[in-house]
Design a protein around this motif. Structure first.
Motif, PDB file in Angstrom:
ATOM      1  N   TYR A  81       0.847  -1.319   0.044  1.00 21.16           N
ATOM      2  CA  TYR A  81       0.140  -0.019  -0.030  1.00 21.16           C
ATOM      3  C   TYR A  81       0.954   1.179   0.047  1.00 21.16           C
ATOM      4  O   TYR A  81       0.799   2.056  -0.686  1.00 21.16           O
ATOM      5  CB  TYR A  81      -0.968   0.102   1.355  1.00 21.16           C
ATOM      6  N   LYS A  82       1.938   1.183   0.736  1.00 17.29           N
ATOM      7  CA  LYS A  82       2.744   2.331   0.928  1.00 17.29           C
ATOM      8  C   LYS A  82       3.432   2.857  -0.375  1.00 17.29           C
ATOM      9  O   LYS A  82       3.338   3.938  -0.858  1.00 17.29           O
ATOM     10  CB  LYS A  82       3.997   2.115   1.945  1.00 17.29           C
ATOM     11  N   LEU A  83       3.905   1.640  -1.285  1.00 12.64           N
ATOM     12  CA  LEU A  83       4.576   1.828  -2.547  1.00 12.64           C
ATOM     13  C   LEU A  83       3.451   2.237  -3.469  1.00 12.64           C
ATOM     14  O   LEU A  83       3.924   2.921  -4.401  1.00 12.64           O
ATOM     15  CB  LEU A  83       4.914   0.384  -3.090  1.00 12.64           C
ATOM     16  N   LYS A  95      -6.290   4.842  -9.797  1.00 16.01           N
ATOM     17  CA  LYS A  95      -7.362   5.698  -8.839  1.00 16.01           C
ATOM     18  C   LYS A  95      -6.951   6.628  -8.209  1.00 16.01           C
ATOM     19  O   LYS A  95      -7.332   7.633  -7.744  1.00 16.01           O
ATOM     20  CB  LYS A  95      -8.160   4.578  -7.945  1.00 16.01           C
ATOM     21  N   LEU A  96      -5.530   6.414  -7.767  1.00 19.42           N
ATOM     22  CA  LEU A  96      -4.959   7.380  -6.984  1.00 19.42           C
ATOM     23  C   LEU A  96      -4.268   8.460  -7.735  1.00 19.42           C
ATOM     24  O   LEU A  96      -3.652   9.440  -7.258  1.00 19.42           O
ATOM     25  CB  LEU A  96      -3.793   6.714  -5.686  1.00 19.42           C
ATOM     26  N   SER A  97      -3.989   8.330  -8.835  1.00 21.79           N
ATOM     27  CA  SER A  97      -3.374   9.369  -9.716  1.00 21.79           C
ATOM     28  C   SER A  97      -3.801  10.241 -10.532  1.00 21.79           C
ATOM     29  O   SER A  97      -5.305  10.416 -10.400  1.00 21.79           O
ATOM     30  CB  SER A  97      -2.558   8.440 -10.981  1.00 21.79           C
ATOM     31  N   LYS A  98      -3.136  11.305 -10.865  1.00 24.82           N
ATOM     32  CA  LYS A  98      -3.902  12.398 -11.525  1.00 24.82           C
ATOM     33  C   LYS A  98      -4.648  12.075 -12.969  1.00 24.82           C
ATOM     34  O   LYS A  98      -5.393  12.641 -13.443  1.00 24.82           O
ATOM     35  CB  LYS A  98      -2.976  13.497 -11.761  1.00 24.82           C
ATOM     36  N   ARG A 102       0.051   6.199 -19.467  1.00 29.03           N
ATOM     37  CA  ARG A 102       0.884   5.604 -18.296  1.00 29.03           C
ATOM     38  C   ARG A 102       0.977   4.290 -18.447  1.00 29.03           C
ATOM     39  O   ARG A 102      -0.269   3.675 -18.587  1.00 29.03           O
ATOM     40  CB  ARG A 102       0.714   5.963 -16.960  1.00 29.03           C
ATOM     41  N   LEU A 103       2.051   3.332 -18.449  1.00 32.24           N
ATOM     42  CA  LEU A 103       2.224   1.983 -18.540  1.00 32.24           C
ATOM     43  C   LEU A 103       2.396   1.163 -17.138  1.00 32.24           C
ATOM     44  O   LEU A 103       3.282   1.623 -16.279  1.00 32.24           O
ATOM     45  CB  LEU A 103       3.107   1.930 -19.363  1.00 32.24           C
ATOM     46  N   LEU A 104       1.567   0.706 -16.838  1.00 29.87           N
ATOM     47  CA  LEU A 104       1.648  -0.222 -15.835  1.00 29.87           C
ATOM     48  C   LEU A 104       1.649  -1.558 -16.214  1.00 29.87           C
ATOM     49  O   LEU A 104       0.840  -2.203 -17.139  1.00 29.87           O
ATOM     50  CB  LEU A 104       0.432  -0.327 -14.699  1.00 29.87           C
ATOM     51  N   VAL A 105       2.570  -2.703 -16.015  1.00 25.95           N
ATOM     52  CA  VAL A 105       2.894  -4.003 -16.560  1.00 25.95           C
ATOM     53  C   VAL A 105       3.047  -5.028 -15.426  1.00 25.95           C
ATOM     54  O   VAL A 105       3.619  -4.722 -14.323  1.00 25.95           O
ATOM     55  CB  VAL A 105       4.147  -3.615 -17.259  1.00 25.95           C
ATOM     56  N   ALA A 106       2.402  -6.023 -15.818  1.00 28.47           N
ATOM     57  CA  ALA A 106       2.350  -7.297 -14.685  1.00 28.47           C
ATOM     58  C   ALA A 106       3.144  -8.426 -15.263  1.00 28.47           C
ATOM     59  O   ALA A 106       2.870  -8.673 -16.463  1.00 28.47           O
ATOM     60  CB  ALA A 106       1.042  -7.561 -14.434  1.00 28.47           C
ATOM     61  N   THR A 107       3.938  -8.997 -14.315  1.00 28.83           N
ATOM     62  CA  THR A 107       4.579 -10.209 -14.876  1.00 28.83           C
ATOM     63  C   THR A 107       4.495 -11.292 -13.735  1.00 28.83           C
ATOM     64  O   THR A 107       4.572 -10.939 -12.562  1.00 28.83           O
ATOM     65  CB  THR A 107       6.056  -9.992 -15.403  1.00 28.83           C
ATOM     66  N   VAL A 146       3.915   5.787  -5.803  1.00 28.53           N
ATOM     67  CA  VAL A 146       3.864   5.755  -7.344  1.00 28.53           C
ATOM     68  C   VAL A 146       2.954   6.184  -7.887  1.00 28.53           C
ATOM     69  O   VAL A 146       2.924   6.794  -9.079  1.00 28.53           O
ATOM     70  CB  VAL A 146       4.361   4.139  -7.839  1.00 28.53           C
ATOM     71  N   ALA A 147       1.741   6.360  -7.275  1.00 25.68           N
ATOM     72  CA  ALA A 147       0.714   6.928  -7.720  1.00 25.68           C
ATOM     73  C   ALA A 147       0.990   8.536  -8.221  1.00 25.68           C
ATOM     74  O   ALA A 147       0.111   8.947  -9.141  1.00 25.68           O
ATOM     75  CB  ALA A 147      -0.439   6.784  -6.997  1.00 25.68           C
ATOM     76  N   LYS A 148       1.657   9.049  -7.519  1.00 25.91           N
ATOM     77  CA  LYS A 148       2.011  10.405  -7.537  1.00 25.91           C
ATOM     78  C   LYS A 148       2.856  10.609  -8.922  1.00 25.91           C
ATOM     79  O   LYS A 148       3.153  11.834  -9.478  1.00 25.91           O
ATOM     80  CB  LYS A 148       2.796  10.899  -6.420  1.00 25.91           C
TER      81      LYS A 148
END
Ligand code: ADP
Ligand code: MG
Length: 340
Positions: free
Chosen positions: A30-32, A62-65, A155-160, A36-38
């Protein structure tokens, strides 16, 4: 265990948006997420299947701009190379065989000002890796069939869930793309490493499944909960969710009982059938049985000649002989020997 009604203040500590869990490893996650949302850099979200990587990505969005714009997902394990490329970048009229007269926007364009979540990035080809890398460097891409580039602010969020670094070493994943994606990474811990969250998650899914199925199962018996906590959960939170749904369907009472759980989990219950690896026996009994099995096996493979079997087992012949007596195997060994 009755379904305790948590007061709102307590509930606040147990979740982060749609992510349930207040174990220490999840609090780190959660902290991370908040940090990173900022920012606007790509994030690599690592974790086994079913750990909640998509929920983490959604929380970041959801937490980002970018929260008011779209969040679009692309699953690289479900689509062929051609389809992936056309989904991501879009195509001009005549560029795609399957759709000769049509043209389509890709998700990069559709998610403009928003976030794209790419799942299973380890599966994409070098060709597609190059194109994504170019987009990250320039903010521009080419639709299939187009000679002019298109801009997108995404913005790219990537999962592996694979080992990307291993792929880099193997030469099947471009290091430049890996380092660009890996500037910030979040590791979502497997459920077995945050057992504190199991009861909370189980109760959360119980409430949801009741609503979905119109059932009134109000709790989980102590033995059933105990088994859920002992389980290893290779399929992580997704597996737990499925097990609760199955149990709600199966149970005839108002509580989920041990008998409503799948056998592999049921077998883990305290005092039910014992620890599965010792099949309910004490360690001493289990070792004794295993010893007997190995002696018989060694004897059989040595054509029931004790001296040979002793050598295989690294024992003196006299020691093996004593063991055979202690296990009451003398007549068995003698009889078997007759038929060699
Ligand atoms: N911490 C969590 N709290 C609540 N539900 C969760 C959590 N983690 C996973 N889930 C649920 O488990 C399922 C799998 O989650 P998902 O984000 O798709 O996992 P992954 O992308 O890592 O495979 C989804 O139904 C999701 O809602
Ligand atoms: Mg998923």
């Amino acid at each position: 265990m009755e379904l305790a009604k948590l007061d709102p203040a307590a509930w606040d500590n147990c979740h982060f948006g749609n992510l349930i869990g207040n174990s220490l490893p999840m609090q780190d996650v959660y902290k991370l997420i908040k940090k990173v949302a900022k920012t606007d850099t790509p994030v690599l979200i690592r974790g086994e299947v079913g750990t909640g990587k998509e929920l983490v990505a959604r929380s970041i969005h959801k937490l980002s701009k970018r929260q008011k714009a779209h969040f679009v997902t692309l699953n690289c394990t479900a689509l062929t190379e051609d389809l992936l490329e056309s989904e991501l970048f879009g195509y001009t009229a005549g560029a795609l065989k399957q759709d000769p007269s049509g043209a389509k926007k890709g998700i990069l364009e559709a998610a403009n000002h928003g976030t794209i979540f790419i799942e299973g990035i380890e599966n994409i080809s070098i060709n597609l890796q190059n194109k994504i890398l170019r987009f990250l460097q320039t903010g521009e891409f080419y639709k299939l069939g187009s000679k002019t580039s298109t801009k997108a602010d995404v913005r790219l969020l990537v999962a592996t869930n694979g080992n990307l670094l291993h792929k880099v070493k193997q030469g099947t994943f471009r290091p430049e793309l890996f380092y660009r994606l890996n500037v910030i990474s979040i590791s979502v811990p497997p459920l077995r490493d945050r057992k504190d969250d199991i009861s909370l998650l189980a109760r959360h899914f119980l409430v949801k499944v009741n609503k979905k199925l119109g059932k009134k199962v109000i709790g989980i018996s102590e033995e059933a909960m105990d088994a859920l906590i002992r389980a290893d959960w290779p399929g992580n939170v997704r597996e737990l969710k499925n097990v609760i749904e199955r149990a709600v369907i199966l149970t005839e009472g108002r509580k989920i009982e041990l008998s409503d759980l799948p056998r592999n989990i049921r077998n883990l219950a305290k005092g039910a059938t014992g620890w599965p690896y010792t099949q309910g026996m004490s360690l001493k009994e289990a070792i004794y049985n295993y010893e007997e099995k190995l002696i018989l096996q060694a004897m059989k493979e040595s054509h029931w000649v004790q001296a040979r079997a002793a050598k295989v087992l690294g024992l003196k012949r006299s020691t093996l002989n004593e063991m055979i007596k202690r296990h009451n195997l003398s007549s068995k060994v003698k009889n078997a020997g007759k038929y060699v």
